[in-house]
Design an enzyme around this catalytic site. Sequence first.
Site, PDB file in Angstrom:
ATOM      1  N   GLY A  55       0.980   4.286   3.663  1.00  0.00           N
ATOM      2  CA  GLY A  55       2.119   3.627   3.026  1.00  0.00           C
ATOM      3  C   GLY A  55       3.129   4.603   2.464  1.00  0.00           C
ATOM      4  O   GLY A  55       4.347   4.390   2.574  1.00  0.00           O
ATOM      5  N   TYR A  81     -15.946  -3.001   7.963  1.00  0.00           N
ATOM      6  CA  TYR A  81     -14.522  -2.648   7.948  1.00  0.00           C
ATOM      7  C   TYR A  81     -13.866  -3.023   9.272  1.00  0.00           C
ATOM      8  O   TYR A  81     -12.764  -3.601   9.298  1.00  0.00           O
ATOM      9  CB  TYR A  81     -14.381  -1.151   7.684  1.00  0.00           C
ATOM     10  N   LYS A 106     -10.741  -5.682  10.159  1.00  0.00           N
ATOM     11  CA  LYS A 106      -9.525  -5.304  10.874  1.00  0.00           C
ATOM     12  C   LYS A 106      -9.318  -6.153  12.137  1.00  0.00           C
ATOM     13  O   LYS A 106      -8.189  -6.515  12.474  1.00  0.00           O
ATOM     14  CB  LYS A 106      -9.565  -3.811  11.230  1.00  0.00           C
ATOM     15  N   GLY A 156       0.808  -1.211   0.000  1.00  0.00           N
ATOM     16  CA  GLY A 156       0.000   0.000   0.000  1.00  0.00           C
ATOM     17  C   GLY A 156       0.841   1.261   0.000  1.00  0.00           C
ATOM     18  O   GLY A 156       0.466   2.270   0.586  1.00  0.00           O
ATOM     19  N   HIS A 190     -12.570  10.896   4.512  1.00  0.00           N
ATOM     20  CA  HIS A 190     -12.857  11.088   5.925  1.00  0.00           C
ATOM     21  C   HIS A 190     -13.165  12.564   6.190  1.00  0.00           C
ATOM     22  O   HIS A 190     -13.021  13.419   5.319  1.00  0.00           O
ATOM     23  CB  HIS A 190     -11.673  10.616   6.766  1.00  0.00           C
ATOM     24  N   LEU A 197      -2.078   6.935   1.771  1.00  0.00           N
ATOM     25  CA  LEU A 197      -1.662   7.969   2.722  1.00  0.00           C
ATOM     26  C   LEU A 197      -0.658   7.425   3.731  1.00  0.00           C
ATOM     27  O   LEU A 197       0.386   8.022   3.977  1.00  0.00           O
ATOM     28  CB  LEU A 197      -2.897   8.512   3.454  1.00  0.00           C
ATOM     29  N   TRP A 218     -21.905  17.364   7.754  1.00  0.00           N
ATOM     30  CA  TRP A 218     -22.735  16.238   8.180  1.00  0.00           C
ATOM     31  C   TRP A 218     -22.865  16.183   9.702  1.00  0.00           C
ATOM     32  O   TRP A 218     -21.890  16.403  10.432  1.00  0.00           O
ATOM     33  CB  TRP A 218     -22.131  14.930   7.696  1.00  0.00           C
ATOM     34  N   SER A 259      -7.240  -0.037  12.921  1.00  0.00           N
ATOM     35  CA  SER A 259      -7.969   1.227  12.968  1.00  0.00           C
ATOM     36  C   SER A 259      -8.639   1.363  14.323  1.00  0.00           C
ATOM     37  O   SER A 259      -9.016   0.366  14.945  1.00  0.00           O
ATOM     38  CB  SER A 259      -9.027   1.258  11.860  1.00  0.00           C
ATOM     39  N   SER A 260      -8.847   2.598  14.757  1.00  0.00           N
ATOM     40  CA  SER A 260      -9.517   2.811  16.041  1.00  0.00           C
ATOM     41  C   SER A 260     -10.981   2.391  16.001  1.00  0.00           C
ATOM     42  O   SER A 260     -11.614   2.255  17.055  1.00  0.00           O
ATOM     43  CB  SER A 260      -9.417   4.288  16.448  1.00  0.00           C
ATOM     44  N   CYS A 261     -11.535   2.149  14.816  1.00  0.00           N
ATOM     45  CA  CYS A 261     -12.939   1.731  14.724  1.00  0.00           C
ATOM     46  C   CYS A 261     -13.145   0.290  15.187  1.00  0.00           C
ATOM     47  O   CYS A 261     -14.277  -0.187  15.259  1.00  0.00           O
ATOM     48  CB  CYS A 261     -13.471   1.908  13.312  1.00  0.00           C
TER      49      CYS A 261
END
Length: 307
Positions: free
Chosen positions: A17, A137, A141, A11, A180, A15, A203, A108-110
């Site tokens: 990578g 997603y 992860k 990757g 994002h 961003l 949003w 990821s923090s998600c």
Amino acid sequence: MNKSSIIYIAGHNGLVGSAITRRLKSENYSNLIMCASSDLDLKKQADVKTFFKDNRPEYVFLAAAKVGGIYANNTYPADFIYDNLMIQTNIIHSSYLFGVKKLLFLGSSCIYPKNCPQPMKEEYLLSGYLETTNEPYAVAKIAGIKMCQAYNRQYGTNYISVMPTNLYGPGDNYDLHNSHVLPALIRKFSEAKAENIPFVEIWGTGTPRREFLYMDDLADACVFLMQNYNEGEIVNIGVGKDLTIKELAELIKKIAGYKGELRFDHTKPDGTLRKLLDVSKLTAMGWEAKTGLEEGISRTCISYEKI
């Protein structure tokens, strides 16, 4: 790793990578392997195995992933779970098959539960229900984390997993349908200023709180952990501070020099109300982020204006 180690950055055009690649080059690592998605489809197991067989990387930064914001995750949930499961599974398994010495998997923090206590500690993983807007997603992860841990346990591999907070920086994705929140706001304010639009629509309610990490700081942390961390348990990477989406919008508005109004669309989803990482584990190892939010956003805005 030493300067001549064979290092594969999966990757490298993304961003994360690209930031890791720049970081390694700046420290004179001379044997970096990179392969564009047009030349290697990481979702194809046989092709990935052939790539590893031919190139024999010693170290792997697994930064390849399908990523996006709330709109993209809501619209393409099947793509997000399938693509990410395939990419990470193929790379992790091929790393085992061809003797990779160490692998760093970027999560990821998600991955943390929707109603997770704040700030989110590493041990809160799988302690509650996920946020529905990005659940596919997040599940992918989490599977990557557990796969790394399972291979460590069964095969004695050295695969580590890191959980970065929300990332940003030059070269980000500014597509309003797939990006994002931070890059989307940079684009909105830039266009509104250029076109004299009297308001910018955002949003949600503006009340959710988010933490943001500059991409070069993440790259620095990843190289630091690749050199210094050898345990299976996950490590959070962040700044340990957050702000509301409204505060973020006001900061970007100021940096962009926009004079119009902010309007919040309450019919759009907010997502998780707060996502702040507990970074005490990483801080105790001796690493802290260096780039302040205003400084990082200013750099990113300048980069966006040059596109």
